[in-house]
Design a protein around this motif. Structure first.
Motif, mmCIF file in Angstrom:
data_model
loop_
_atom_site.group_PDB
_atom_site.id
_atom_site.type_symbol
_atom_site.label_atom_id
_atom_site.label_comp_id
_atom_site.label_asym_id
_atom_site.label_seq_id
_atom_site.Cartn_x
_atom_site.Cartn_y
_atom_site.Cartn_z
ATOM 1 N N PHE A 290 0.951 -1.464 0.385
ATOM 2 C CA PHE A 290 -0.010 0.156 -0.047
ATOM 3 C C PHE A 290 0.795 1.441 0.146
ATOM 4 C CE2 PHE A 290 -2.617 -3.261 1.748
ATOM 5 C CZ PHE A 290 -4.204 -2.952 0.819
ATOM 6 N N LEU A 291 2.147 1.065 -0.181
ATOM 7 C CA LEU A 291 2.773 2.019 -0.260
ATOM 8 C C LEU A 291 2.763 2.791 -1.956
ATOM 9 C CD1 LEU A 291 6.422 0.773 2.187
ATOM 10 C CD2 LEU A 291 4.933 2.355 2.438
ATOM 11 N N ASP A 292 3.352 4.531 -1.731
ATOM 12 C CA ASP A 292 3.522 4.432 -3.104
ATOM 13 C C ASP A 292 4.532 4.950 -3.414
ATOM 14 O OD1 ASP A 292 2.668 6.095 -5.349
ATOM 15 O OD2 ASP A 292 2.382 7.850 -4.453
ATOM 16 N N PRO A 293 5.075 4.295 -4.704
ATOM 17 C CA PRO A 293 5.212 3.075 -5.603
ATOM 18 C C PRO A 293 4.826 1.881 -5.115
ATOM 19 C CG PRO A 293 6.642 2.937 -6.735
ATOM 20 C CD PRO A 293 6.605 4.038 -5.147
ATOM 21 N N PRO A 294 4.009 0.688 -4.732
ATOM 22 C CA PRO A 294 4.125 -0.408 -3.841
ATOM 23 C C PRO A 294 5.267 -1.048 -3.642
ATOM 24 C CG PRO A 294 1.854 -0.827 -5.072
ATOM 25 C CD PRO A 294 2.400 0.951 -5.650
ATOM 26 N N LEU A 295 6.417 -1.927 -3.287
ATOM 27 C CA LEU A 295 7.184 -1.751 -3.016
ATOM 28 C C LEU A 295 7.845 -3.153 -3.053
ATOM 29 C CD1 LEU A 295 9.998 -0.943 -1.329
ATOM 30 C CD2 LEU A 295 9.034 -1.979 0.852
ATOM 31 N N THR A 296 8.558 -3.039 -4.074
ATOM 32 C CA THR A 296 9.579 -4.758 -4.284
ATOM 33 C C THR A 296 10.360 -4.841 -3.163
ATOM 34 O OG1 THR A 296 9.110 -4.058 -6.532
ATOM 35 C CG2 THR A 296 11.262 -5.780 -5.564
ATOM 36 N N THR A 297 9.765 -6.056 -2.773
ATOM 37 C CA THR A 297 10.518 -6.566 -0.926
ATOM 38 C C THR A 297 10.848 -8.037 -1.488
ATOM 39 O OG1 THR A 297 10.167 -6.422 0.950
ATOM 40 C CG2 THR A 297 8.360 -6.964 -0.094
ATOM 41 N N PHE A 298 12.203 -8.751 -0.231
ATOM 42 C CA PHE A 298 11.749 -10.064 -0.274
ATOM 43 C C PHE A 298 10.425 -10.648 0.801
ATOM 44 C CE2 PHE A 298 15.129 -9.790 -2.723
ATOM 45 C CZ PHE A 298 14.995 -10.847 -3.113
ATOM 46 N N HIS A 299 9.553 -11.442 0.806
ATOM 47 C CA HIS A 299 8.688 -11.938 1.499
ATOM 48 C C HIS A 299 9.355 -13.070 2.331
ATOM 49 C CE1 HIS A 299 4.902 -13.078 3.491
ATOM 50 N NE2 HIS A 299 5.373 -14.609 3.122
ATOM 51 N N GLN A 300 9.219 -12.719 4.189
ATOM 52 C CA GLN A 300 9.995 -14.087 4.939
ATOM 53 C C GLN A 300 8.685 -14.557 6.027
ATOM 54 O OE1 GLN A 300 12.535 -12.960 8.297
ATOM 55 N NE2 GLN A 300 12.923 -11.258 8.135
ATOM 56 N N ASP A 301 8.333 -15.719 6.490
ATOM 57 C CA ASP A 301 7.456 -16.112 7.029
ATOM 58 C C ASP A 301 7.810 -16.495 8.548
ATOM 59 O OD1 ASP A 301 5.378 -17.855 8.167
ATOM 60 O OD2 ASP A 301 5.508 -18.638 6.200
ATOM 61 N N PHE A 302 7.483 -15.012 9.678
ATOM 62 C CA PHE A 302 7.389 -14.445 10.250
ATOM 63 C C PHE A 302 6.750 -15.882 11.560
ATOM 64 C CE2 PHE A 302 7.352 -9.804 8.798
ATOM 65 C CZ PHE A 302 9.115 -10.116 8.630
ATOM 66 N N GLN A 303 6.478 -15.840 11.232
ATOM 67 C CA GLN A 303 5.089 -17.393 11.792
ATOM 68 C C GLN A 303 5.910 -18.423 11.679
ATOM 69 O OE1 GLN A 303 2.462 -17.052 13.362
ATOM 70 N NE2 GLN A 303 1.688 -14.543 12.534
ATOM 71 N N GLN A 304 6.436 -19.004 10.490
ATOM 72 C CA GLN A 304 6.713 -19.883 10.480
ATOM 73 C C GLN A 304 8.649 -20.037 11.181
ATOM 74 O OE1 GLN A 304 8.987 -21.124 6.651
ATOM 75 N NE2 GLN A 304 9.009 -23.256 6.899
ATOM 76 N N ILE A 305 9.381 -18.520 11.189
ATOM 77 C CA ILE A 305 9.950 -18.553 11.398
ATOM 78 C C ILE A 305 10.120 -18.713 13.298
ATOM 79 C CG2 ILE A 305 12.444 -17.211 12.379
ATOM 80 C CD1 ILE A 305 12.630 -15.796 9.704
ATOM 81 N N GLY A 306 8.679 -18.943 14.093
ATOM 82 C CA GLY A 306 8.697 -18.797 15.261
ATOM 83 C C GLY A 306 8.697 -19.658 15.651
ATOM 84 N N ARG A 307 7.709 -20.456 14.857
ATOM 85 C CA ARG A 307 7.402 -21.963 14.714
ATOM 86 C C ARG A 307 8.852 -22.973 15.230
ATOM 87 N NH1 ARG A 307 3.304 -21.280 10.978
ATOM 88 N NH2 ARG A 307 4.485 -21.655 9.826
#
Length: 346
Positions: A290-307
């Protein structure tokens, strides 16, 4: 009037034994005859009795509780890690305690209280290199690090493949034709910042580009530090003589918050995004799209890291002689509109 909850004495009456015998069965004591044990277990099943987990833990000399210590409980990444870890702990019937310990003094005091009083059976430490807290941990006590690698290699840990993320983010920008790429790091005492910077530099060197000192700016993971970093680049580089007197065409911000600060600073400077400046981040926080422009980024699964961290910690509690493990989880590139092919005419 029916009782709200079945008690241990109800089980004892049903099985025709003392409540002490029921307690021994619940706590897996060997001092119970097989036939008696079977009668008690049958009574437990028939009555739907649920043993008090806290009472069982006290009887065994354990708390069956895990404490998670984090620099704060409000940061999205920390909160997501904690949520995943707590979910896993509850699956294994562990109680959960989360606490904010923003400085070394409060960290030492809380660890001493929790460990010496045996209030917890293990510690989950988020961001252990935020300060010297990694040097203030008890010996011979179950511990797991989250979001960092143990530098001594003898503690369970789960983190992102930070060096690969730094490498792939930079390679992606290079693939778009960018050659003047700056990076904004987190605090360089932390592993994530060190490893992402190492990956960034490796990608540049492979492309035949020597990283310049002014291309690496240390931030603190906040949006404000990302904003300040681009303003610093504008001050130092735009006042320099040609050919250095231009801004980078791309910035690798090592988390999304700093990337958001960069986008704001770019607007303040009147830059066209991504025509004048491409920006890539790390984390893929919900706001990124929802940033302007929408941000290119790397998705990391925080929930999985915690589990995974909770799973390793529980294993070390249940199996004290088990070897420690250091897990690294991958991230996935998410391309949005904050990056574009380098326009050499600008």
């Amino acid at each position: 009037m029916a009782k709200d909850r079945v008690t241990i004495r109800d089980v004892a009456a049903q099985a025709g034994v003392s409540h002490q015998t029921v307690s021994r069965v619940i706590n897996d004591s060997e001092q119970v005859l097989p036939g008696t044990r079977e009668r008690v277990m049958t009574a437990i099943a028939e009555l739907g009795y649920r043993p008090n987990a806290l009472a069982r833990s006290m009887a065994r000399g354990t708390s069956h509780t895990i404490a998670c210590l984090s620099p704060n409980l409000t940061d999205f990444t920390f909160a997501s890690l904690i949520n995943g870890a707590e979910t896993e702990a509850r699956k294994h019937n562990y109680f959960w305690l989360s606490s904010s310990v923003p400085d070394i003094v409060s960290f030492v005091e809380l660890v001493d209280d929790l460990v010496t009083s045996r209030r917890v059976d293990g510690l989950l430490i988020i961001n252990p290199y935020a300060d010297e807290r990694h040097t203030k941990l008890p010996d011979d006590f179950p511990i797991a690090f989250v979001g960092a690698r143990p530098r001594e290699g003898e503690i369970n840990s789960v983190a992102l493949e930070d060096d690969i993320v730094g490498y792939e983010a930079t390679r992606y920008l290079l693939g778009l034709g960018h050659r003047d790429i700056a990076t904004i790091t987190g605090p360089m005492r932390e592993d994530a910042a060190q490893d992402r910077c190492q990956g960034y530099e490796r990608a540049l060197l492979e492309a035949g580009i020597e990283p310049a000192a002014q291309q690496v700016i240390e931030g603190d993971w906040s949006a404000q530090s990302g904003h300040d970093a681009l303003m610093q680049l504008a001050t130092t580089r735009l006042s320099s003589p040609k050919p250095a007197g231009t801004l980078p065409s791309a910035i690798f911000a090592q988390n999304d918050l700093m990337a958001a600060g960069v986008l704001r600073a770019a607007r303040d400077l009147g830059l066209d995004l991504p025509g004048d400046l491409s920006v890539i981040g790390v984390d893929d926080v919900p706001l990124a799209d929802f940033l302007d422009p929408p941000l290119t980024t790397f998705h990391q699964d925080f929930q999985q890291i915690g589990r995974e961290a909770a799973r390793l910690l529980i294993q070390s509690i249940d199996q004290p002689d088990a070897a420690s493990r250091q897990l690294r989880l991958p991230a996935k590139l998410v391309v949005r509109r904050s990056t574009a092919v380098f326009n050499q005419d600008k």
